[in-house]
Design an enzyme around this catalytic site. Structure first.
Site, mmCIF file in Angstrom:
data_model
loop_
_atom_site.group_PDB
_atom_site.id
_atom_site.type_symbol
_atom_site.label_atom_id
_atom_site.label_comp_id
_atom_site.label_asym_id
_atom_site.label_seq_id
_atom_site.Cartn_x
_atom_site.Cartn_y
_atom_site.Cartn_z
ATOM 1 N N LYS A 1 -41.523 22.688 21.431
ATOM 2 C CA LYS A 1 -41.684 20.585 20.595
ATOM 3 C C LYS A 1 -41.202 21.426 19.525
ATOM 4 C CE LYS A 1 -45.442 19.197 22.985
ATOM 5 N NZ LYS A 1 -46.490 17.763 22.600
ATOM 6 N N GLY B 1 -51.675 17.569 23.268
ATOM 7 C CA GLY B 1 -51.815 17.681 22.241
ATOM 8 C C GLY B 1 -53.585 18.031 21.743
ATOM 9 N N GLU C 1 -47.708 13.359 32.082
ATOM 10 C CA GLU C 1 -48.862 13.053 30.647
ATOM 11 C C GLU C 1 -49.534 12.603 30.865
ATOM 12 O OE1 GLU C 1 -46.331 16.877 28.802
ATOM 13 O OE2 GLU C 1 -45.068 14.944 28.274
ATOM 14 N N ASN D 1 -42.870 23.969 26.781
ATOM 15 C CA ASN D 1 -42.131 22.763 25.631
ATOM 16 C C ASN D 1 -42.597 23.399 24.366
ATOM 17 O OD1 ASN D 1 -41.243 20.590 24.700
ATOM 18 N ND2 ASN D 1 -42.545 19.346 25.041
ATOM 19 N N HIS E 1 -40.472 12.035 26.820
ATOM 20 C CA HIS E 1 -41.443 12.785 26.188
ATOM 21 C C HIS E 1 -42.613 11.188 25.761
ATOM 22 C CE1 HIS E 1 -44.599 15.060 24.523
ATOM 23 N NE2 HIS E 1 -44.581 16.250 26.094
ATOM 24 N N GLU F 1 -44.028 11.734 23.024
ATOM 25 C CA GLU F 1 -44.188 11.430 21.669
ATOM 26 C C GLU F 1 -42.614 11.145 21.127
ATOM 27 O OE1 GLU F 1 -45.840 15.776 21.104
ATOM 28 O OE2 GLU F 1 -44.257 15.627 21.373
ATOM 29 N N SER G 1 -52.430 18.975 27.993
ATOM 30 C CA SER G 1 -53.070 20.597 27.037
ATOM 31 C C SER G 1 -53.335 21.646 28.145
ATOM 32 C CB SER G 1 -54.614 19.882 27.286
ATOM 33 O OG SER G 1 -54.512 19.089 26.213
#
Length: 260
Positions: free
Chosen positions: A11, A176, A170, A9, A98, A100, A217
């Site tokens: 991003k 991140g 996740e 991904n 996701h 985010e 990560s």
């Protein structure tokens, strides 16, 4: 034998030129170290870079995915990309829910369900992202959070639709941050997810079982220990997917595990 999916991904990173170089480097690395049939690789570039990455993926028999899609099939929704558009441009996968998108853009469960339903009605495979925040983990709400995020989807879908969904666990606190869940923590969560899917009547037998990816990560150093866990079927790789060598390291780890 498990069938791994390693998804990169990217991003909101890479311009067209950078994306082309990165994809070429990944394809070249995989040509030097071919993956076994049990390991599938897929790239998820930004929408603007899909046209340049798509032919490279096709030539190398890699999967291609979009990072998001609209909760509406079409219409006056400026700036949105529909599932139909994602499919037409050559994507086999789409990320949905996701963290985010949930955290920053406030995407709610109703929208996420709508996206999943549109995806399973197409030829695009949805990857449903779920995970708990640090606050949820510290207050012992991890399992409630995961159950709620799964039930929004799997209590609505028909069995044949549910089997088309890939799940990506996740933990939000690991995305991140450079801090990954330990293999034991990741396995515990994946085991819970698999058992809950079984409770919901989703096939969990042999090669037909729902693939559950780990994200948060993931890198070349921790990938092998994570992928060796019995209920982890692949990885959704963020930052490490932006460097060909690091991403190839994750792919190589999957190949090693698949041969055991």
């Amino acid at each position: 034998m498990k069938h791994f999916l390693i998804a990169g991904n990217w991003k909101m990173n890479t311009t067209v030129d950078v994306a082309a170089v990165l994809a070429i480097d990944i394809v070249h690395g995989l040509s030097e170290h071919p993956m076994p049939p049990e390991v599938e690789i897929a790239l998820f570039p930004p929408f603007t870079n899909i046209p340049i990455v798509a032919p490279l993926c096709r030539a190398a028999q890699l999967g291609l995915g979009a990072q998001n899609c609209s909760h509406e099939p079409y219409g006056a929704f400026t700036g949105e990309i529909s599932v139909e558009m994602v499919e037409a441009i050559g994507c086999q996968y789409v990320l949905i829910g996701h963290s985010e998108r949930r955290q920053i853009y406030r995407e709610n469960n109703e929208w996420i369900l709508s996206k999943i339903k549109l995806a399973v009605a197409s030829k695009v495979t949805p990857i449903l992202c779920i995970g708990e925040t640090l606050d949820h983990r510290q207050t012992n709400r991890t399992w409630i959070t995961l159950q709620d995020q799964l039930d929004v989807i799997f209590t609505v879908l028909k069995p044949e639709q549910a089997r088309r969904v890939v799940v990506a666990y996740e933990p939000v606190w690991a995305i991140g941050t450079g801090v990954s869940a330990t293999p034991e923590e990741a396995q515990e969560a994946h085991s819970f997810i698999r058992k809950h899917l079984d409770y919901r009547g989703v096939t969990q037998v042999g090669n037909d079982r729902t693939r559950i990816l780990y994200g948060g990560s993931v890198n070349a150093e921790n990938a092998e220990a994570l992928l060796a866990q019995p209920d982890i079927d692949g990885a959704l790789v963020g930052g490490a997917s932006l460097k060909a060598e690091a991403f190839l390291g994750v792919c190589t780890a999957a190949a090693r595990i698949s041969n055991l």
